[in-house]
Scaffold this motif. Structure first.
Motif, mmCIF file in Angstrom:
data_model
loop_
_atom_site.group_PDB
_atom_site.id
_atom_site.type_symbol
_atom_site.label_atom_id
_atom_site.label_comp_id
_atom_site.label_asym_id
_atom_site.label_seq_id
_atom_site.Cartn_x
_atom_site.Cartn_y
_atom_site.Cartn_z
ATOM 1 N N UNK A 187 50.734 13.894 58.716
ATOM 2 C CA UNK A 187 50.003 12.708 58.127
ATOM 3 C C UNK A 187 50.669 12.640 56.681
ATOM 4 N N UNK A 188 51.316 11.377 56.372
ATOM 5 C CA UNK A 188 52.054 11.284 55.315
ATOM 6 C C UNK A 188 51.210 10.908 53.987
ATOM 7 N N UNK A 189 51.729 10.354 52.862
ATOM 8 C CA UNK A 189 50.941 10.113 51.964
ATOM 9 C C UNK A 189 50.013 8.784 51.966
ATOM 10 N N UNK A 190 48.899 9.013 51.562
ATOM 11 C CA UNK A 190 48.044 7.660 51.736
ATOM 12 C C UNK A 190 48.701 6.449 50.896
ATOM 13 N N UNK A 191 48.559 5.387 51.275
ATOM 14 C CA UNK A 191 49.382 4.088 50.614
ATOM 15 C C UNK A 191 48.170 3.433 49.766
ATOM 16 N N UNK A 192 46.770 3.679 50.091
ATOM 17 C CA UNK A 192 45.986 2.830 49.160
ATOM 18 C C UNK A 192 45.046 4.084 48.570
ATOM 19 N N UNK A 193 44.491 3.674 47.561
ATOM 20 C CA UNK A 193 43.448 4.728 46.735
ATOM 21 C C UNK A 193 42.071 4.365 47.013
ATOM 22 N N UNK A 194 41.116 5.170 46.952
ATOM 23 C CA UNK A 194 39.617 4.920 47.283
ATOM 24 C C UNK A 194 39.266 3.739 46.279
ATOM 25 N N UNK A 195 38.249 2.853 46.776
ATOM 26 C CA UNK A 195 37.945 1.595 45.967
ATOM 27 C C UNK A 195 38.845 0.494 46.226
ATOM 28 N N UNK A 196 39.840 0.542 46.869
ATOM 29 C CA UNK A 196 40.753 -0.501 47.127
ATOM 30 C C UNK A 196 40.282 -1.452 48.051
ATOM 31 N N UNK A 197 40.422 -2.752 48.004
ATOM 32 C CA UNK A 197 40.064 -3.520 49.029
ATOM 33 C C UNK A 197 40.976 -3.614 49.959
ATOM 34 N N UNK A 198 40.780 -3.401 51.395
ATOM 35 C CA UNK A 198 41.525 -3.399 52.403
ATOM 36 C C UNK A 198 41.425 -4.570 53.117
ATOM 37 N N UNK A 199 42.669 -5.279 53.691
ATOM 38 C CA UNK A 199 42.527 -6.270 54.637
ATOM 39 C C UNK A 199 43.229 -6.235 55.719
ATOM 40 N N UNK A 200 43.107 -6.948 56.833
ATOM 41 C CA UNK A 200 43.676 -6.634 58.134
ATOM 42 C C UNK A 200 45.028 -7.381 58.300
ATOM 43 N N UNK A 201 45.901 -7.648 57.216
ATOM 44 C CA UNK A 201 47.081 -8.448 57.236
ATOM 45 C C UNK A 201 48.073 -8.036 56.102
ATOM 46 N N UNK A 202 49.152 -7.988 56.420
ATOM 47 C CA UNK A 202 50.140 -7.608 55.191
ATOM 48 C C UNK A 202 50.097 -6.234 55.126
ATOM 49 N N UNK A 203 50.737 -5.788 53.939
ATOM 50 C CA UNK A 203 50.944 -4.572 53.443
ATOM 51 C C UNK A 203 49.605 -3.829 53.261
#
Length: 399
Positions: A187-203
Motif C-alpha cells: 500500500x502506498x501513501x494515503x492521498x487523503x487525511x482524516x477529516x477530509x470530505x470524500x466524494x465519489x468523483x474526481x481526484x
C-alpha cells in the motif's frame, strides 16, 4: 671584372651542393642500414576460427508492478481514520479506511421501514386475493372486483421487491464505508487525511494505490530495424533462434549487481509506435523477496539463440581509425596489414565480426602499439609476451 667573380661563385655553390649531397647519401644509407638492423616487434597473434556462440542483446527496461490498483471510495462522507500502515504490505479484504457510517445507517433504517410497510400491503393484498378467488368462482363478485384485487396484489409484490432492492442498496452503501484492499500488495501513501470530505468523483475519491510486487514486470522497447535484422538472419540460417516463449532474460541493477532470478518474455506488441519507431515488449520476474521495486531502471540481457559459424575477436584486438574499425592482420611473411571490419553485437566471448575477417586469418591481440602497418613482427605466445614485458619493466626501473 664581374665575370670572374660570377664563375667563382658558381663553382663554390656547386662544391657546396656536392658536399650536401654526399652527406645526405651517407645519412640515407645509415638510416636504411639502421632500419634493416631494427629488431622485429614481438606480438601475440590469434587465428580466426568459426564457432557457435550464444547470441544475446542488451537494452534498458523499467520495472512495473504486476498489478497496480487505485483504491477509491464508493460513497461520499467524512474520512474518519486510516487503518493501515503506509508503505507496508496489505492483504486482500483488509480494512484500509473508515468513512463516517452514521448517515448510511440511518438510510438503511429508513429503507427497512419502507420495506416493512410494503410487506404489510403485500400481506393484505395476498389475503384479499385468497378471499376473492372462491367468491369469483361461485360468481358472487363481479369480474371487475376480481381484476382489481388481482392487480392490487401484483402491484404490492412489485412495490415490495423495490423496497427490498432499496434495503440491499443501503446495506451496500453502509459496507462501502469500510474501504478494504482488493488485492494483496504494497500500500502506498494515503492521498487523503482524516477529516477530509470524500466524494465519489474526481481526484477526491482516490485514497491510495496498491501495487502487487510479486511477480514483477520489466517493460522495454526495441527498434523495428533490430527486429528486421534478426528475422533476416534467422531466414539466412546464421542465427538459430529460440522459441519466443522460451526467451530468457537477466537484469543488471543500478549498482552493477545481477538479479539472481531469470525472467521470461511474455509480451511483444504487434504494432510499431509511429512516433518512436519502436515496439513495446515486457518480461516477467519472480520477486518473492521484494528486492525489486516499480520504477527502477535496469539493463536487460536477453538470450535470443545461437549465432552459427561466427568469428569472435577480443575487444582489445579492434583498432579505431576515424569512423572505421580495423583489425591488424599478419600474413605468411609476418607483415602487418590493416583490415577494415564490420562489427556485430558483443557477446560473452568478445565481439562478433560480421565481415572483413575470414577463418584462418591471423590477427594481433597484443602489441598493437608498436605494430605499424607494413612492418614485420615476430609472433610470440602470451607467456613469452609477459616475460618480455616484465624484462622491459625491470630494465626501465634499473635505469
Amino acid at each position: 671584372m664581374m665575370e670572374p667573380n660570377t664563375s667563382a661563385g658558381l663553382f663554390r655553390q656547386g662544391m657546396l651542393a656536392l658536399t650536401l649531397a654526399s652527406t645526405l647519401v651517407g645519412c640515407g644509407g645509415e638510416t636504411n642500414q639502421t632500419a634493416q638492423s631494427m629488431p622485429e616487434v614481438p606480438v601475440v597473434v590469434n587465428e580466426a576460427a568459426l564457432i557457435d556462440v550464444p547470441l544475446t542483446t542488451e537494452m534498458v527496461g523499467e520495472t512495473a508492478g504486476f498489478r497496480e490498483i487505485e483504491v477509491r471510495s464508493r460513497v461520499s462522507g467524512i474520512l474518519l481514520k486510516r487503518t493501515y500502515v503506509e508503505g507496508q504490505p496489505v492483504t486482500a479484504g483488509q480494512q484500509l479506511f473508515l468513512i463516517d457510517p452514521e448517515p448510511y445507517k440511518v438510510a438503511l433504517e429508513q429503507a427497512k421501514g419502507t420495506q416493512a410497510q410494503e410487506q404489510a400491503r403485500l400481506n393484505k393484498a395476498r389475503a384479499d386475493r385468497d378471499r376473492i378467488i372462491p367468491l369469483f368462482k361461485r360468481q358472487v363478485v363481479s369480474r371487475k372486483d376480481y381484476d382489481d384485487t388481482i392487480a392490487n396484489y401484483e402491484a404490492a409484490i412489485a412495490s415490495h421487491q423495490a423496497t427490498q432492492a432499496k434495503v440491499k442498496e443501503a446495506e451496500l452503501n453502509l459496507s462501502y464505508t469500510q474501504v478494504t484492499a482488493p488485492i494483496n500488495g504494497m500500500a502506498s501513501k494515503s492521498t487523503q487525511s482524516e477529516g477530509s470530505l470524500i466524494s465519489t468523483s474526481g481526484d477526491s475519491s482516490l485514497l491510495t494505490t496498491i501495487t502487487q510486487y510479486n511477480p514483477l514486470y520489466v517493460n522495454f522497447s526495441y527498434s523495428e530495424q533490430d527486429r528486421l535484422d534478426f528475422e533476416s538472419s534467422v531466414k539466412k540460417g546464421t542465427i538459430e533462434a529460440k522459441n519466443a516463449t522460451n526467451w530468457r532474460t537477466h537484469i543488471r541493477l543500478a549498482d552493477g549487481s545481477v538479479y539472481p532470478e531469470a525472467g521470461k518474455l511474455n509480451f511483444s506488441d504487434n504494432r510499431v509506435d509511429p512516433q518512436t519507431g519502436t515496439i513495446r515488449a515486457r518480461a516477467i520476474f519472480d520477486n518473492k523477496d521484494g528486492a525489486l521495486m516499480p520504477g527502477q531502471f535496469v539493463r536487460m540481457t536477453i538470450d535470443l539463440g545461437t549465432r552459427k559459424n561466427a568469428i569472435v575477436v577480443p575487444p582489445r584486438a579492434i583498432v579505431q581509425s576515424q569512423a572505421d574499425r580495423m583489425v591488424m592482420v599478419v600474413d605468411a611473411d609476418n607483415k602487418v596489414t590493416p583490415r577494415p571490419v564490420k562489427l556485430g553485437p558483443a557477446v560473452a566471448e568478445g565481439v562478433l565480426i560480421d565481415s572483413g575477417l575470414n577463418a584462418g586469418d591471423h590477427y594481433i591481440v597484443e602489441g598493437l602499439m608498436k605494430a605499424r602497418p607494413g612492418s614485420v613482427v615476430k609472433p610470440v605466445s602470451a607467456e613469452e609476451m609477459k616475460a618480455i614485458t616484465a624484462k622491459m619493466v625491470s630494465h626501465s626501473a634499473a635505469k
